[in-house]
Design an enzyme around this catalytic site. Structure first.
Site, PDB file in Angstrom:
ATOM      1  N   MET A  26       7.501 -28.652  -9.326  1.00  0.00           N
ATOM      2  CA  MET A  26       7.540 -27.747  -8.174  1.00  0.00           C
ATOM      3  C   MET A  26       8.323 -28.389  -7.032  1.00  0.00           C
ATOM      4  SD  MET A  26       4.021 -25.609  -8.235  1.00  0.00           S
ATOM      5  CE  MET A  26       2.961 -26.818  -7.469  1.00  0.00           C
ATOM      6  N   TYR A  28       9.856 -31.320  -4.259  1.00  0.00           N
ATOM      7  CA  TYR A  28       9.367 -32.327  -3.315  1.00  0.00           C
ATOM      8  C   TYR A  28       9.053 -33.599  -4.101  1.00  0.00           C
ATOM      9  CZ  TYR A  28       8.271 -33.336   1.495  1.00  0.00           C
ATOM     10  OH  TYR A  28       8.322 -33.827   2.771  1.00  0.00           O
ATOM     11  N   GLN A  31       7.856 -40.563  -6.978  1.00  0.00           N
ATOM     12  CA  GLN A  31       7.977 -41.486  -8.119  1.00  0.00           C
ATOM     13  C   GLN A  31       7.252 -40.982  -9.363  1.00  0.00           C
ATOM     14  OE1 GLN A  31       9.823 -44.112  -8.754  1.00  0.00           O
ATOM     15  NE2 GLN A  31      10.782 -43.876  -6.763  1.00  0.00           N
ATOM     16  N   GLY A  32       6.201 -40.198  -9.191  1.00  0.00           N
ATOM     17  CA  GLY A  32       5.506 -39.621 -10.358  1.00  0.00           C
ATOM     18  C   GLY A  32       6.460 -38.760 -11.173  1.00  0.00           C
ATOM     19  N   HIS A  33       7.157 -37.860 -10.479  1.00  0.00           N
ATOM     20  CA  HIS A  33       8.148 -37.020 -11.170  1.00  0.00           C
ATOM     21  C   HIS A  33       9.250 -37.893 -11.785  1.00  0.00           C
ATOM     22  CE1 HIS A  33       6.809 -34.172  -7.826  1.00  0.00           C
ATOM     23  NE2 HIS A  33       6.490 -33.502  -8.913  1.00  0.00           N
ATOM     24  N   GLN A  57       0.505 -19.359  -9.787  1.00  0.00           N
ATOM     25  CA  GLN A  57      -0.553 -20.351 -10.007  1.00  0.00           C
ATOM     26  C   GLN A  57      -1.283 -20.716  -8.717  1.00  0.00           C
ATOM     27  OE1 GLN A  57       2.359 -23.312 -11.552  1.00  0.00           O
ATOM     28  NE2 GLN A  57       1.149 -24.811 -10.437  1.00  0.00           N
ATOM     29  N   LYS A 145      -1.849 -37.091 -14.301  1.00  0.00           N
ATOM     30  CA  LYS A 145      -2.405 -36.706 -12.993  1.00  0.00           C
ATOM     31  C   LYS A 145      -3.058 -35.325 -13.050  1.00  0.00           C
ATOM     32  CE  LYS A 145      -2.348 -36.136  -8.345  1.00  0.00           C
ATOM     33  NZ  LYS A 145      -2.311 -34.704  -8.255  1.00  0.00           N
ATOM     34  N   GLN A 149      -4.180 -29.542 -16.937  1.00  0.00           N
ATOM     35  CA  GLN A 149      -2.908 -28.842 -17.165  1.00  0.00           C
ATOM     36  C   GLN A 149      -2.260 -29.304 -18.476  1.00  0.00           C
ATOM     37  OE1 GLN A 149       0.150 -27.816 -14.064  1.00  0.00           O
ATOM     38  NE2 GLN A 149       1.095 -29.676 -14.820  1.00  0.00           N
TER      39      GLN A 149
HETATM   40  P1  AMP Z   1       4.229 -30.791  -9.746  1.00  0.00           P
HETATM   41  O1  AMP Z   1       5.589 -30.817  -9.121  1.00  0.00           O
HETATM   42  O2  AMP Z   1       3.141 -31.291  -8.858  1.00  0.00           O
HETATM   43  O3  AMP Z   1       3.925 -29.468 -10.416  1.00  0.00           O
HETATM   44  O4  AMP Z   1       4.289 -31.853 -10.929  1.00  0.00           O
HETATM   45  C1  AMP Z   1       5.261 -31.783 -11.942  1.00  0.00           C
HETATM   46  C2  AMP Z   1       4.870 -32.724 -13.052  1.00  0.00           C
HETATM   47  O5  AMP Z   1       4.772 -34.052 -12.539  1.00  0.00           O
HETATM   48  C3  AMP Z   1       3.491 -32.375 -13.651  1.00  0.00           C
HETATM   49  O6  AMP Z   1       3.535 -32.581 -15.053  1.00  0.00           O
HETATM   50  C4  AMP Z   1       2.584 -33.381 -12.988  1.00  0.00           C
HETATM   51  O7  AMP Z   1       1.447 -33.697 -13.755  1.00  0.00           O
HETATM   52  C5  AMP Z   1       3.506 -34.591 -12.878  1.00  0.00           C
HETATM   53  N1  AMP Z   1       3.024 -35.486 -11.824  1.00  0.00           N
HETATM   54  C6  AMP Z   1       2.663 -35.158 -10.559  1.00  0.00           C
HETATM   55  N2  AMP Z   1       2.226 -36.241  -9.891  1.00  0.00           N
HETATM   56  C7  AMP Z   1       2.297 -37.292 -10.765  1.00  0.00           C
HETATM   57  C8  AMP Z   1       1.981 -38.672 -10.685  1.00  0.00           C
HETATM   58  N3  AMP Z   1       1.488 -39.224  -9.570  1.00  0.00           N
HETATM   59  N4  AMP Z   1       2.185 -39.445 -11.777  1.00  0.00           N
HETATM   60  C9  AMP Z   1       2.663 -38.898 -12.930  1.00  0.00           C
HETATM   61  N5  AMP Z   1       2.996 -37.596 -13.057  1.00  0.00           N
HETATM   62  C10 AMP Z   1       2.813 -36.796 -12.002  1.00  0.00           C
END
Ligand code: AMP
Length: 282
Positions: A26, A28, A31-33, A57, A145, A149
């Site tokens: 989504m 923004y 480092q997770g992404h 969602q 995380k 999901q």
């Molecule tokens: P989002 O943009 O929040 O929908 O996240 C996109 C993807 O990145 C999803 O599969 C999340 O689970 C993953 N994600 C978000 N935050 C983290 C994180 N801190 N570490 C690892 N993956 C993450």
């Protein structure tokens, strides 16, 4: 790096590639992404990323309108990661006039995030199904995380025979343990200081587990005790559940457990989790 805003343009560009790794987001980005993208890069010939804040969602009183967005910065990060294809559809591209088909997984709505956020996983499953159909990836990467999901996506792919392998990668954390999240940007400095108690609370349960505690309620209470010591945190739920069925456990058995929680800090709602690995007694 090609940035495509329509399904037709994306499909045309995708046709030039063979095996493709896909990271739906989504935006923004943090480092997770980027860790998911790096893994996709290592494991697949080419990488596609989508950026789409999916309205279906979000509940009516949730943060869809104010969800943080910065496409320019995101695209600069993706270019640096040498992403091949970026899909940035508009809301109308994904949900045109007359759209009427939804994917629902009723069992997911009964527990944890599904119970707390009615309709959330219907929105997630629908958009993931559409994105996988559009992108046609060999592998798609999701973060631990968002543990529930990942389980929903695995079930969706299995039930609907979608020929994509689902990879779930570890949660990336800030040095103080806070799980990275786009929503962390909402936190005031004071709230940000309080937020690492979330991870400390999960670790407290893990410590008890490693010391031999197997009682589900005792492990839940270990989490709650740490959260309650931080006045800015308001726990919404704390769960010690079977890692696959997500049913609450009285005793942690041979599957281990998923310890997960949602908390509110001021106007912000954050989730996190930790897996308690099964202990093998040789
Ligand atoms: P989002 O943009 O929040 O929908 O996240 C996109 C993807 O990145 C999803 O599969 C999340 O689970 C993953 N994600 C978000 N935050 C983290 C994180 N801190 N570490 C690892 N993956 C993450």
């Amino acid at each position: 790096m090609q940035v495509l805003a329509t399904i037709d343009a994306f499909r045309q560009a995708r046709a030039a590639y063979g095996p493709l790794g896909f990271v739906p987001t989504m935006g923004y980005l943090h480092q997770g992404h980027l860790s998911l993208i790096a893994r996709a890069r290592r494991e697949c010939g080419a990488v596609a990323v989508s950026i789409f804040v999916n309205p279906t969602q979000f509940g009516p009183r949730e943060d869809f309108e104010r969800y943080p967005r910065d496409l320019e910065r995101d695209l600069a990060l993706l270019a640096r990661e040498q992403v091949d294809l970026v899909f940035v559809p508009s809301r109308e591209e994904i949900y045109p006039e007359g759209f009427g088909t939804y994917v629902s997984i009723p069992a997911a709505d009964e527990v944890l995030e599904g119970a707390a956020r009615p309709g959330h996983f219907r929105g997630v499953a629908t958009v993931v199904c559409k994105l996988l159909n559009i992108v046609q990836p060999t592998r798609a990467y999701f973060g631990q995380k968002d543990a529930q999901q990942s389980i929903v996506v695995r079930q969706l792919v299995r039930d609907l025979n979608i020929p994509t392998q689902i990879v779930v990668a570890p949660t990336v954390r800030e040095p103080d343990g806070l799980a990275m999240s786009s929503r962390n940007s909402y936190l005031t400095p004071e709230e940000r200081q309080a937020a690492p108690a979330i991870y400390r609370a999960l670790c407290a349960a893990e410590q008890r587990y490693l010391a031999g505690e197997r009682d589900g309620e005792a492990l839940r209470q270990a989490v709650i005790a740490v959260l309650d010591a931080e006045p800015l945190l308001r726990p919404e739920y704390v769960s010690v559940a079977d890692p696959l069925s997500l049913r609450e456990l009285e005793q942690v058995g041979s599957h281990g457990a998923l310890v997960s929680l949602a908390v509110r800090i001021g106007a912000v709602r954050l989730i996190d989790n930790l897996l308690l690995e099964p202990v093998t007694t040789a």
